[in-house]
Design a protein around this motif. Structure first.
Motif, PDB file in Angstrom:
ATOM      1  N   GLY A 116       0.818  -1.201   0.000  1.00 24.95           N
ATOM      2  CA  GLY A 116       0.000   0.000   0.000  1.00 24.95           C
ATOM      3  C   GLY A 116       0.855   1.256   0.000  1.00 24.95           C
ATOM      4  N   GLY A 117       0.166   2.404   0.148  1.00 21.97           N
ATOM      5  CA  GLY A 117       0.871   3.679   0.166  1.00 21.97           C
ATOM      6  C   GLY A 117       0.252   4.719  -0.744  1.00 21.97           C
ATOM      7  N   GLY A 118      -1.060   4.589  -1.003  1.00 14.04           N
ATOM      8  CA  GLY A 118      -1.758   5.609  -1.778  1.00 14.04           C
ATOM      9  C   GLY A 118      -1.306   5.724  -3.220  1.00 14.04           C
ATOM     10  N   TYR A 119      -0.651   4.696  -3.734  1.00 16.46           N
ATOM     11  CA  TYR A 119      -0.093   4.668  -5.089  1.00 16.46           C
ATOM     12  C   TYR A 119       1.111   5.586  -5.260  1.00 16.46           C
ATOM     13  CZ  TYR A 119      -4.085   1.927  -6.706  1.00 16.46           C
ATOM     14  OH  TYR A 119      -5.027   0.945  -6.874  1.00 16.46           O
ATOM     15  N   TYR A 120       1.540   6.278  -4.208  1.00 12.35           N
ATOM     16  CA  TYR A 120       2.701   7.156  -4.355  1.00 12.35           C
ATOM     17  C   TYR A 120       3.790   6.891  -3.315  1.00 12.35           C
ATOM     18  CZ  TYR A 120       1.051  10.142  -0.479  1.00 12.35           C
ATOM     19  OH  TYR A 120       0.657  10.613   0.751  1.00 12.35           O
ATOM     20  N   LEU A 121       3.545   5.978  -2.380  1.00 10.09           N
ATOM     21  CA  LEU A 121       4.512   5.667  -1.333  1.00 10.09           C
ATOM     22  C   LEU A 121       4.771   4.167  -1.280  1.00 10.09           C
ATOM     23  CD1 LEU A 121       3.047   7.784   1.630  1.00 10.09           C
ATOM     24  CD2 LEU A 121       5.068   8.369   0.274  1.00 10.09           C
ATOM     25  N   GLY A 122       5.903   3.807  -0.687  1.00 12.23           N
ATOM     26  CA  GLY A 122       6.135   2.414  -0.339  1.00 12.23           C
ATOM     27  C   GLY A 122       7.088   1.673  -1.253  1.00 12.23           C
ATOM     28  N   SER A 123       7.482   0.499  -0.766  1.00 12.81           N
ATOM     29  CA  SER A 123       8.381  -0.394  -1.494  1.00 12.81           C
ATOM     30  C   SER A 123       8.316  -1.754  -0.815  1.00 12.81           C
ATOM     31  CB  SER A 123       9.824   0.133  -1.439  1.00 12.81           C
ATOM     32  OG  SER A 123      10.322   0.056  -0.108  1.00 12.81           O
TER      33      SER A 123
END
Length: 465
Positions: A116-123
């Motif tokens: 997840g991550g709002g489509y702009y965060l994470g890996s």
């Protein structure tokens, strides 16, 4: 919410309250978007347990190319509202295997994990604690994919990458070190935007005529990018949920190389749409407000692979486990998605998206298990020190074990659950089981109010800010 106040929910421990409050207090809106992305990945660094093995992988570009070929066919009808730059990736597709030493040589159950991550965060690295838990509870190998993020990459770049990762599992090269995996032994698992992308990927595979996986476990799925459902708009949740009541969850923020490029690309796409004047599936409200998603233009909000809740039909998908928190903004869209999937002929909502339902070849009910967890916020499973997190992870693991052991397509709903995983008092239909889960893990019927959102008259209508 002040860290010194008593918990706003009686059942919350002080530790859980402080953890939620700390997230609520974090406000990255004034940071350049790329700094926010970097900072998010550095929060809560996880020390990998000694029994967990991590193997990083860079996928051959042929998987993206094959995925791109499929996407171009299915998405042709939407091409006038899409940024074409998704076809030209500027990095390699990467992922990582996560598994326990006990499962070292086992490939009989594979989780394709989409963070997840709002489509702009994470890996994948940022969510190693989560993937490690899934590997342990499901006794499965986890393949976590590092899909392209907004705003640098617009829809359908992420979808292209999730499909590519699935194709990699189905048809690995000799260099991969494993044999092709039976799709029925693969389960998609995602949380929040990752859960939305998991469901979007299911819909795409179905529509493209590609093999479907054995099932999907979607945890707090973000499936309505119009933000139209009552729980998203509920001011009472401001006090308890970790998600802000911000359209798109954050704006582009201050000037920076990434922000400036995004603004230029968004304007170019807007100009393209104005010139092409495409017929848009959607509602007039889409164009009555400025663009508010980093992920896509407003004109793309009702594309089913953007907002799966708005799909024409959610039938003919593999079994789905949907876990939601009672106190999260995304609760109602997850509930509506679940009912639309389980009862596609009954819930043809919203009308603008389902007006051609009778022509759809996908009318068979999807088997859905819906679990709503009392007093829980968005993302409660990442707080692994609380019992509801442990219960949810265990139930998710059990679902994965059972759905990958199905021998045919005629399995009953009860076959998807352990004998002690559902109360005898809960009604079970051929395609749906809905239940509440208490903070102690006790099971009961859904609350009557849980279905109120099914009668909402503004489904798929962008609210005025």
């Amino acid at each position: 919410m002040s860290l010194s106040k008593d918990p706003p929910v009686k059942s919350w421990s002080s530790e859980f309250h402080l953890a939620v409050a700390a997230i609520q207090a974090y406000n990255p809106a004034e940071l350049p978007i790329e700094q926010d992305q970097k900072q998010f990945n550095e929060i809560n660094k996880f020390e990998v347990p000694s029994n967990i093995i991590i193997e990083q992988v860079i996928l051959d570009e042929r998987y993206r190319q094959e995925s791109k070929n499929h996407l171009e066919k299915v998405l042709k009808q939407y091409e006038d509202v899409l940024d074409e730059k998704w076809k030209e990736p500027n990095d390699r597709l990467h992922g990582e295997w996560v598994y326990t030493k006990e499962e070292d040589n086992e490939m009989d159950k594979v989780i394709l994990y989409i963070h997840g991550g709002g489509y702009y965060l994470g890996s994948p690295k940022r969510f190693r604690e989560t993937t490690s838990k899934h590997a342990e509870y499901a006794k499965a190998r986890v393949f976590a994919i590092g899909y392209r993020l907004a705003p640098q990459n617009q829809f359908p770049a992420s979808l292209c990458d999730s499909v590519a990762a699935y194709l990699y599992l189905l048809n690995p090269g000799l260099e991969a070190g494993f044999k092709p995996i039976n799709p029925k032994k693969i389960v998609f698992v995602g949380e929040s935007a990752g859960a939305g992308l998991a469901l979007a990927t299911l819909l795409f595979l179905r529509d493209a005529g590609l093999p479907l996986p054995g099932g999907a476990a979607v945890l707090s799925p973000w499936v309505d990018l119009t933000h139209s459902m009552p729980s998203f708009l509920n001011a009472e949740l401001d006090k308890v949920d970790i998600l802000p009541k911000t359209f798109g969850f954050r704006e582009i923020g201050p000037s920076s190389p990434v922000a400036d490029e995004y603004i230029a690309n968004a304007k170019a796409l807007s100009d393209k749409i104005a010139q092409k004047k495409p017929t848009i599936v959607g509602h007039p409200s889409f164009t009555e407000v400025p663009r508010f998603q980093l992920y896509c233009a407003n004109e793309a909000l009702a594309i089913p692979y953007v907002s799966p809740m708005l799909a024409e039909s959610l039938g003919d998908l593999p079994p789905i486990l949907c876990q939601l928190g009672e106190l999260e903004r995304l609760r109602d869209e997850g509930i509506l998605f679940s009912y639309k999937a389980a009862y596609p002929n009954e819930y043809q909502l919203p009308s603008y998206a389902t007006k051609n339902f009778e022509k759809s070849p996908f009318k068979n009910p999807t088997k859905v298990i819906l679990e709503v967890y009392d007093d829980m916020t968005h993302g409660w499973r990442m707080f692994t020190f609380i019992k509801p997190s442990q219960v949810a992870l265990e139930r998710c693991g059990d679902f994965i074990k059972r759905v990958t052991s199905i021998k045919d397509n005629d399995t009953s709903m009860i076959d998807l659950l352990k004998e002690d995983a559902v109360s005898p008092s809960i009604s079970i239909s051929p395609s749906f089981i809905g239940m509440r889960v208490s903070v102690d893990g006790e099971i009961r019927e859904l609350n009557k109010t849980d279905q109120d959102c099914l009668k909402w008259d503004k489904i798929g209508i962008v609210p005025k800010k």
